[in-house]
Every structure is written in structure tokens, then in C-alpha cells.
Design an enzyme around this catalytic site. Structure first.
Site, PDB file in Angstrom:
ATOM      1  N   THR A   1       0.925  -1.083  -0.027  1.00 44.19           N
ATOM      2  CA  THR A   1      -0.118  -0.071  -0.018  1.00 44.19           C
ATOM      3  C   THR A   1       0.877   1.464  -0.129  1.00 44.19           C
ATOM      4  O   THR A   1       1.880   1.310   0.864  1.00 44.19           O
ATOM      5  CB  THR A   1      -1.130  -0.040   1.165  1.00 44.19           C
ATOM      6  OG1 THR A   1      -1.756  -1.296   1.396  1.00 44.19           O
ATOM      7  CG2 THR A   1      -1.910   1.277   1.104  1.00 44.19           C
ATOM      8  N   PRO A  34       0.438   5.948  -0.538  1.00 41.12           N
ATOM      9  CA  PRO A  34      -0.418   6.773  -0.247  1.00 41.12           C
ATOM     10  C   PRO A  34      -1.416   7.067  -1.425  1.00 41.12           C
ATOM     11  O   PRO A  34      -2.394   7.456  -1.414  1.00 41.12           O
ATOM     12  CB  PRO A  34       0.467   8.234  -0.329  1.00 41.12           C
ATOM     13  CG  PRO A  34       1.640   7.735   0.355  1.00 41.12           C
ATOM     14  CD  PRO A  34       1.834   6.316   0.009  1.00 41.12           C
ATOM     15  N   THR A  70       2.156  -4.037   7.815  1.00 43.67           N
ATOM     16  CA  THR A  70       2.091  -4.650   9.165  1.00 43.67           C
ATOM     17  C   THR A  70       3.444  -5.305   9.453  1.00 43.67           C
ATOM     18  O   THR A  70       4.060  -6.011   8.606  1.00 43.67           O
ATOM     19  CB  THR A  70       0.813  -5.849   9.020  1.00 43.67           C
ATOM     20  OG1 THR A  70      -0.310  -5.310   8.685  1.00 43.67           O
ATOM     21  CG2 THR A  70       0.868  -6.746  10.197  1.00 43.67           C
ATOM     22  N   GLU A  76      -5.752  -6.809   3.311  1.00 41.56           N
ATOM     23  CA  GLU A  76      -5.521  -7.912   2.271  1.00 41.56           C
ATOM     24  C   GLU A  76      -6.674  -7.913   1.301  1.00 41.56           C
ATOM     25  O   GLU A  76      -7.369  -8.908   1.031  1.00 41.56           O
ATOM     26  CB  GLU A  76      -5.380  -9.252   3.088  1.00 41.56           C
ATOM     27  CG  GLU A  76      -4.084  -9.656   3.498  1.00 41.56           C
ATOM     28  CD  GLU A  76      -3.689 -10.936   3.703  1.00 41.56           C
ATOM     29  OE1 GLU A  76      -3.900 -11.742   2.599  1.00 41.56           O
ATOM     30  OE2 GLU A  76      -3.378 -11.514   4.479  1.00 41.56           O
TER      31      GLU A  76
END
Length: 398
Positions: free
Chosen positions: A126, A128, A158, A375
Site C-alpha cells: 500500500t 499513499p 504490518t 488484504e
């Protein structure tokens, strides 16, 4: 005839995970939720050592082509569900159980698996400007001599603070879209890797979620996962973006299992509280003779069971070599939504006991929210399912 009973060897795995959840996770759940930002909890280090000593399955039996029936994926589902009954954040914080490990074991070379397979590997996707649309990744990887040079920013990673290495998604050529997206193994202490911040969160507080920056980060050429070939051929996709995306067909049922564990925990606590107030389940009564609270508990139990069966099916298909992308998204979407609904309804059913910190119900409700998001969000899962049902590609249905 369909037999839905678990084999004895898997029941043993389930029982061991449940003992770990009740003996280790539950007693420290509230403690680490309050601390939030901390190093890896000391209580988890022996757990990581025990899990590292366990044999890792690969989906084949004795080196032959015979698939294991109810094998490694099913075992993972049962273990994750039981541990998340104890605490989903602590389960995610066990060293060596990062999402990056799954990607390395799926498409890595034997050398990469040997070197990084047993380390704690996070996954950085991921950005911005690239959330649910993984193909919009803007982090770049440029070949210079015997090295790759990475530049870009990743968010919501994570285990990005505590991990040993990171599987970073980057593009070799932005104009080619997902055909040029590759994954790279980057050691966490590699020069050019900067920890920007660790997020304050609503739930899963003990699990670190980091923002990372890659500034002229140089890694060896052999740290790419799969082939460096760029193209839209079937072979190129398997060795790059498509290959790593298929990792999610195995991990999404495990995320669904997280929701199963959290929801089961909330329902058990709720039933115990209601029973003390004289509201106990009586399945011999007709629905019209049941109270509103009893009917609500029955509905929640049915929703949990439906999500559980969908999750077990997706895992069984993976273990038996059957394409399960649709089923993996189905169970993740169903379980994610179910977990949110069950935990919030349990808080409501228990009134001030549910809302206060006297029980774990409010914490379970906070923890469950992210399971419906990470996810692949609820909306993305529904989109994937729609593509399968309609026979359309990602280009045809966006």
C-alpha cells in the site's frame, strides 16, 4: 456424502492453538492493548521458537505429485482461528509469521526460501496513492549494474517496524501497469530504508503498522522474487505480479479465520453474560417462543457457522490443488463482514458490560474492524467474486 468432520491430526493442532490462546494470549490481551507501541512482547518469543521448530508443509506428500488432503492450508486456518480467539493482534505479532513469508515461499527461489523463509518478513504494498488498486504502485525499481535501486513510500505495512526483511512491491516501468510490477526482498536494516512512523490505531494495537520510505535503497540483483521479465504473457504474469497475487488465495482464508476467532470469542463471552442473567439458549423451543435476545444470538451463531464453512472450503480447495480465488474472496468478504456484525451486536446485547473494559467485548469489536479491510477490502473482494461469476477480466470490470 459429505464428511465435515476434522481429521484427528488437525484436531490436535486446533487444541494446541486453543491452549496457546487461552494460556498465553488471553491473560496479556488487555495489557498489550493498553501499551500499544512496544517491542515484541517477551511472552511471544518462546511461541516463535516453538513454531519455527515445526515442519513446514509444501502441499506435496513425500516428494510425489500426490496432494495432501486437508493439509497445510487447513492446518493454518484452524490454528489462526483458535489463536485469534485469544488475541488477533498478538497472533499477528509472533515473530516469523509475516505476510512476506507467504510470498517468498510461494514464488521464491530455493536459495531465497532457505535464506529468508524462516525470518520475519513483512509485505509492503500500500502507498499513499495506491490502496486497493495494487496495480497503481508507484515505487520504482531501477536496475544499475548488479543492483536494484528502489525509491518510494509505503504505508500500513504490518510488522514493518519489527520485521527482519520486507517484500516490497515496485514497478520497473509505470507506463506498463501491473505487467511491470515486481516484488523485491529488502532487509529491514538495509541502507536507504527509513522508518517514517508507527501508526496509532483503533484496534490491533500490539501489532505494529508502519510507514516506510525507500531512498535510493540498493539491493542485490538476485533479491527480486520471480523473473525480471516484463510483459503481459501468461508466463511473465506467473513469475511476477500474478504469481505474488496468487499468494492471497492462500492468505485470504487465513484472514477470514481471524474474523472467525474474534467472533467466536465475542459470542462465547456474550452467552456467558446472558446466561448469568437467565437468558440461555434453548434450541428445543420454537422461534416464536424465544425472546428477542435469544433469536439474535441464534442469528449470530448461524452467521458465524456459514462463514466458517466457506473458509474451510477455500482452504480445502487450496490443499487439493483446486483454483480457489473466487472462494478465497468469498470467505474473506463473508467473514470480514460477519466479524464486524457479531462483535458490535455482542457489545449491544451486553449493554454497559459490553461497552466498558470490564470484559473484552469492546476490544474485540475494535480489533474486528480491520479484518474487513486489510488484504483486500470488502468492496474489492466483491469485485473479484463478480469478475469470476461474470467471466470478466480486471480490465473489463473495474
Amino acid at each position: 456424502m459429505i464428511n465435515l468432520e476434522l481429521p484427528e491430526k488437525l484436531k490436535q493442532t486446533q487444541q494446541m492453538a486453543q491452549q496457546l490462546a487461552s494460556g498465553v494470549f488471553r491473560p496479556i490481551s488487555r495489557k498489550y492493548d493498553a501499551i500499544e507501541h512496544c517491542e515484541t512482547p517477551e511472552e511471544l518469543k518462546p511461541v516463535a521458537q516453538m513454531m519455527a521448530a515445526m515442519p513446514r508443509g509444501g502441499g506435496k506428500k513425500g516428494g510425489s505429485s500426490e496432494s495432501i488432503k486437508n493439509g497445510i492450508n487447513m492446518m493454518g486456518i484452524l490454528g489462526v482461528e483458535a489463536m485469534c480467539w485469544g488475541d488477533v493482534g498478538l497472533m499477528l505479532s509472533i515473530p516469523g509469521s509475516g505476510l512476506g513469508n507467504a510470498a517468498i515461499m510461494a514464488v521464491g527461489t530455493p536459495e531465497q526460501k532457505e535464506k529468508y523463509g524462516k525470518l520475519y518478513c513483512a509485505m509492503a504494498i500500500t502507498e499513499p496513492g495506491a490502496g486497493s488498486d495494487s496495480a497503481a504502485v508507484a515505487t520504482t525499481a531501477v536496475a544499475e549494474g548488479d543492483e536494484w535501486v528502489l525509491n518510494g513510500e509505503k504505508i500500513y505495512c504490518t510488522a514493518g517496524q519489527r520485521c527482519d526483511a520486507i517484500v516490497v512491491w515496485a514497478t520497473l516501468d509505470k507506463s506498463l501497469g501491473k505487467a511491470a510490477i515486481k516484488s523485491f526482498i529488502v532487509p529491514r536494516d538495509n541502507p536507504g530504508v527509513e522508518l517514517v512512523r508507527v501508526e496509532d490505531k483503533m484496534g490491533l494495537r500490539v501489532s505494529d503498522t508502519a510507514a516506510l520510505a525507500f531512498n535510493n535503497c540498493r539491493i542485490p540483483k538476485d533479491h527480486i522474487l520471480g523473473s525480471a521479465e516484463v510483459g503481459d504473457t501468461e508466463e511473465a504474469r506467473k513469475k511476477s505480479f500474478g504469481g505474488v497475487m496468487q499468494t492471497f488465495d492462500n492468505t485470504r482464508p487465513q484472514v477470514a479465520a481471524m474474523a472467525l476467532g474474534v467472533a467466536r470469542a465475542a459470542l462465547e463471552i456474550t452467552c456467558d453474560i446472558l446466561e448469568k442473567e437467565g437468558v440461555a439458549a434453548d434450541y428445543s423451543k420454537q422461534p416464536y417462543n424465544s425472546t428477542a435476545r435469544e433469536l439474535e444470538v441464534y442469528r449470530l451463531e448461524a452467521d458465524l457457522e456459514a462463514a466458517r464453512l466457506m473458509t474451510l472450503k477455500a482452504a480445502w480447495m487450496a490443499d487439493n490443488g483446486q483454483p480457489n480465488s473466487r472462494e478465497a474472496s468469498m470467505c474473506k468478504a463473508k467473514a470480514g463482514r460477519m466479524g464486524n456484525d457479531v462483535t458490535l451486536k455482542c457489545v449491544a446485547l451486553c449493554g454497559e458490560l459490553g461497552y466498558s473494559e470490564r470484559t473484552l467485548l469492546e476490544k474485540l469489536a475494535r480489533d474486528s474492524k480491520i479484518i474487513d479491510i486489510f488484504e483486500g477490502t470488502q468492496q474489492i473482494q466483491q469485485l473479484i467474486v463478480a469478475r469470476h461469476l461474470l467471466g470478466l477480466s480486471s480490465k473489463e470490470l473495474k
